[in-house]
Write a protein that holds these residues in place. Structure first.
Motif, mmCIF file in Angstrom:
data_model
loop_
_atom_site.group_PDB
_atom_site.id
_atom_site.type_symbol
_atom_site.label_atom_id
_atom_site.label_comp_id
_atom_site.label_asym_id
_atom_site.label_seq_id
_atom_site.Cartn_x
_atom_site.Cartn_y
_atom_site.Cartn_z
ATOM 1 N N PHE A 160 0.734 -1.232 -0.288
ATOM 2 C CA PHE A 160 -0.037 0.222 0.006
ATOM 3 C C PHE A 160 0.935 1.257 -0.022
ATOM 4 C CE2 PHE A 160 -2.200 3.323 2.399
ATOM 5 C CZ PHE A 160 -3.260 3.659 1.769
ATOM 6 N N ASP A 161 0.526 2.019 -0.902
ATOM 7 C CA ASP A 161 1.134 3.455 -0.999
ATOM 8 C C ASP A 161 -0.098 4.468 -1.086
ATOM 9 O OD1 ASP A 161 3.251 5.468 -1.136
ATOM 10 O OD2 ASP A 161 3.541 5.032 -3.367
ATOM 11 N N PRO A 162 -0.118 5.385 0.030
ATOM 12 C CA PRO A 162 -1.197 6.287 -0.114
ATOM 13 C C PRO A 162 -1.081 7.286 -1.035
ATOM 14 C CG PRO A 162 0.010 6.747 2.030
ATOM 15 C CD PRO A 162 0.594 5.403 1.098
ATOM 16 N N ASP A 163 -2.533 7.530 -1.597
ATOM 17 C CA ASP A 163 -2.614 8.441 -2.859
ATOM 18 C C ASP A 163 -3.083 10.074 -2.160
ATOM 19 O OD1 ASP A 163 -3.337 10.016 -5.046
ATOM 20 O OD2 ASP A 163 -4.688 8.401 -5.761
ATOM 21 N N PRO A 164 -2.226 10.971 -2.406
ATOM 22 C CA PRO A 164 -2.599 12.134 -1.809
ATOM 23 C C PRO A 164 -3.764 12.787 -2.466
ATOM 24 C CG PRO A 164 -0.470 12.217 -3.125
ATOM 25 C CD PRO A 164 -0.714 10.737 -2.880
ATOM 26 N N SER A 165 -4.206 12.438 -3.617
ATOM 27 C CA SER A 165 -5.048 13.083 -4.307
ATOM 28 C C SER A 165 -6.527 12.924 -3.688
ATOM 29 C CB SER A 165 -5.249 12.656 -5.768
ATOM 30 O OG SER A 165 -5.829 11.122 -5.878
ATOM 31 N N VAL A 166 -6.514 11.774 -2.756
ATOM 32 C CA VAL A 166 -7.787 11.625 -1.971
ATOM 33 C C VAL A 166 -8.078 12.556 -1.189
ATOM 34 C CG1 VAL A 166 -9.071 9.981 -0.628
ATOM 35 C CG2 VAL A 166 -7.535 9.082 -2.542
ATOM 36 N N ASP A 240 -6.532 5.589 2.466
ATOM 37 C CA ASP A 240 -5.569 6.821 1.981
ATOM 38 C C ASP A 240 -5.833 7.943 2.931
ATOM 39 O OD1 ASP A 240 -4.456 5.877 -0.851
ATOM 40 O OD2 ASP A 240 -6.612 5.621 -0.791
ATOM 41 N N LEU A 241 -6.978 8.127 3.262
ATOM 42 C CA LEU A 241 -7.380 9.326 4.458
ATOM 43 C C LEU A 241 -6.833 9.159 5.623
ATOM 44 C CD1 LEU A 241 -11.027 10.187 3.318
ATOM 45 C CD2 LEU A 241 -9.116 11.477 3.094
ATOM 46 N N LEU A 242 -6.761 7.629 6.326
ATOM 47 C CA LEU A 242 -6.443 7.355 7.441
ATOM 48 C C LEU A 242 -4.941 7.674 7.443
ATOM 49 C CD1 LEU A 242 -8.250 3.683 8.096
ATOM 50 C CD2 LEU A 242 -8.846 6.016 8.919
ATOM 51 N N ALA A 243 -4.339 7.232 6.252
ATOM 52 C CA ALA A 243 -2.574 7.526 6.168
ATOM 53 C C ALA A 243 -2.297 8.932 6.332
ATOM 54 C CB ALA A 243 -2.075 6.725 4.985
ATOM 55 N N TYR A 244 -3.069 9.936 5.692
ATOM 56 C CA TYR A 244 -2.728 11.177 6.037
ATOM 57 C C TYR A 244 -3.424 11.957 7.108
ATOM 58 C CZ TYR A 244 -0.447 11.046 1.358
ATOM 59 O OH TYR A 244 0.283 10.508 0.252
#
Length: 357
Positions: A160-166, A240-244
């Motif tokens: 998993f690599d989070p997507d910042p566009s989310v 992705d949101l949880l990661a950021y």
């Protein structure tokens, strides 16, 4: 190899999606059967996983038994035609029962000690039960412990690599500090008698006072005054949101653990302490669990403490966790392969004096 995987919850889709892809890429035959539950079917479709839906979603604990019976009956018919080498599942009630009837192997993964109804119905029939090393129960037979968590089957950095566009899709700018709040519906079979925050409005107020924007996700219908905080995002983008996020506040154990393994501190409010939530708290300091009569007030105080802590603290703690724990998806693939090959070998070598037609 012929493999059957059953899905009855969104978390099961996340857990098995990488193993399914790897097994299929190696030329194995994988059949996925599902029961509707929350966004489980949406996730299967989003990830492009071929599947068949065998039963509808239950709308109460009373209807759950009827839905489960329908699901097991239909699963038995489908699996009998396939003749698989192994049936794999989380929880594994239907998988273990069907495998026992058909004489194939069942592989159950589970991490929820207090879900006693599920364990009593599944464990006695399962061939192998894989649990995290921190699982508090020692089973009579078939148990295999591994150094990881369910969440590391899909949130390990190799997967998993989070997507910042989310972030922008959720209505935030890249520089915004924000919190994700997860409220539970408390209608699962293992939630009876449990509860979380006394008043979720206090949580929102505390986070906003700390300068954080709040994204609320709730099972069921949240209190009317909290509706403006609800956000909409495709279910496959939630991680992705949880990661950021700067902090996650959750009444659900899975969301809290997902945040923790991503390096986002999680405040978890739920009377149910699990082996993995306790280890994420006691060993790695990435999760903070609260129960008891004063859980609401103590959790609010912990929110303040987390917000005041340097982000580097959480990064260092996550790095130590990843040094200690495995890529669980790779373990799942290996374990399915080992059990399936064993069954296939036994099936192709009849016992002395036995005739097969």
């Amino acid at each position: 190899m012929r493999i059957v995987i059953t899905v009855q919850h969104p978390g099961h889709v996340h857990f098995f999606r990488h193993p399914i892809n790897e097994l299929e890429s190696r030329g194995h035959e994988v059949h996925v059967f599902a029961r509707e539950n929350d966004v489980a079917i949406d996730l299967l479709e989003a990830y492009g996983i071929d599947h068949e839906v065998l039963a509808a979603e239950s709308d109460s604990l009373l209807s759950l038994a009827a839905v489960q019976a329908t699901y097991e009956t239909r699963l038995l018919r489908r699996v009998r035609r396939i003749g698989p080498d192994v049936i794999a599942a989380i929880g594994g009630v239907a998988a273990a029962h069907v495998a026992t009837v058909l004489g194939t192997k069942s592989l159950v993964f589970y991490d929820t000690e207090h879900a006693t109804l599920i364990t009593k119905l599944a464990y006695p029939f399962a061939d192998v039960i894989c649990t995290p090393a921190c699982y508090r129960e020692t089973l009579d037979s078939g148990q295999e412990r591994y150094p990881g968590y369910h969440e590391l089957a899909y949130l390990h950095p190799d997967r998993f690599d989070p997507d910042p566009s989310v972030i922008e899709e959720a209505g935030l700018s890249p520089d915004d500090e924000f919190a994700v709040v997860r409220l539970s519906s408390w209608d699962a079979s293992h939630d009876v008698g449990n509860g979380g925050f006394d008043d979720p409005r206090d949580v929102i107020d505390r986070l906003e006072a700390a300068g954080l924007q709040v994204l609320l996700t709730a099972e069921g219908t949240p209190p009317a005054d909290l509706e403006p905080y609800q956000f909409t995002t495709p279910p496959e983008c939630m991680h992705d949101l949880l990661a950021y996020a700067d902090i996650v506040v959750s009444e659900g154990a899975t969301t809290a653990a997902e945040a923790a393994v991503l390096g986002t501190p999680a405040v978890y409010v739920n009377p149910a302490s699990l082996g993995y939530t306790a280890e994420l708290e006691d060993e790695y300091g990435l999760l903070f669990g609260f129960d008891g009569a004063d859980r609401h007030g103590r959790a609010l105080e912990q929110i303040d403490a987390v917000v005041e802590t340097s982000p580097g603290t959480w990064e260092r703690r996550r790095a130590r966790l990843l040094d200690d724990r495995i890529d669980v998806a790779a373990f799942v693939v290996r374990r399915i392969g080992t059990l399936a090959r064993s069954h296939a070998a036994n099936r192709s070598t009849p016992a002395t004096g036995t005739s097969y037609r």
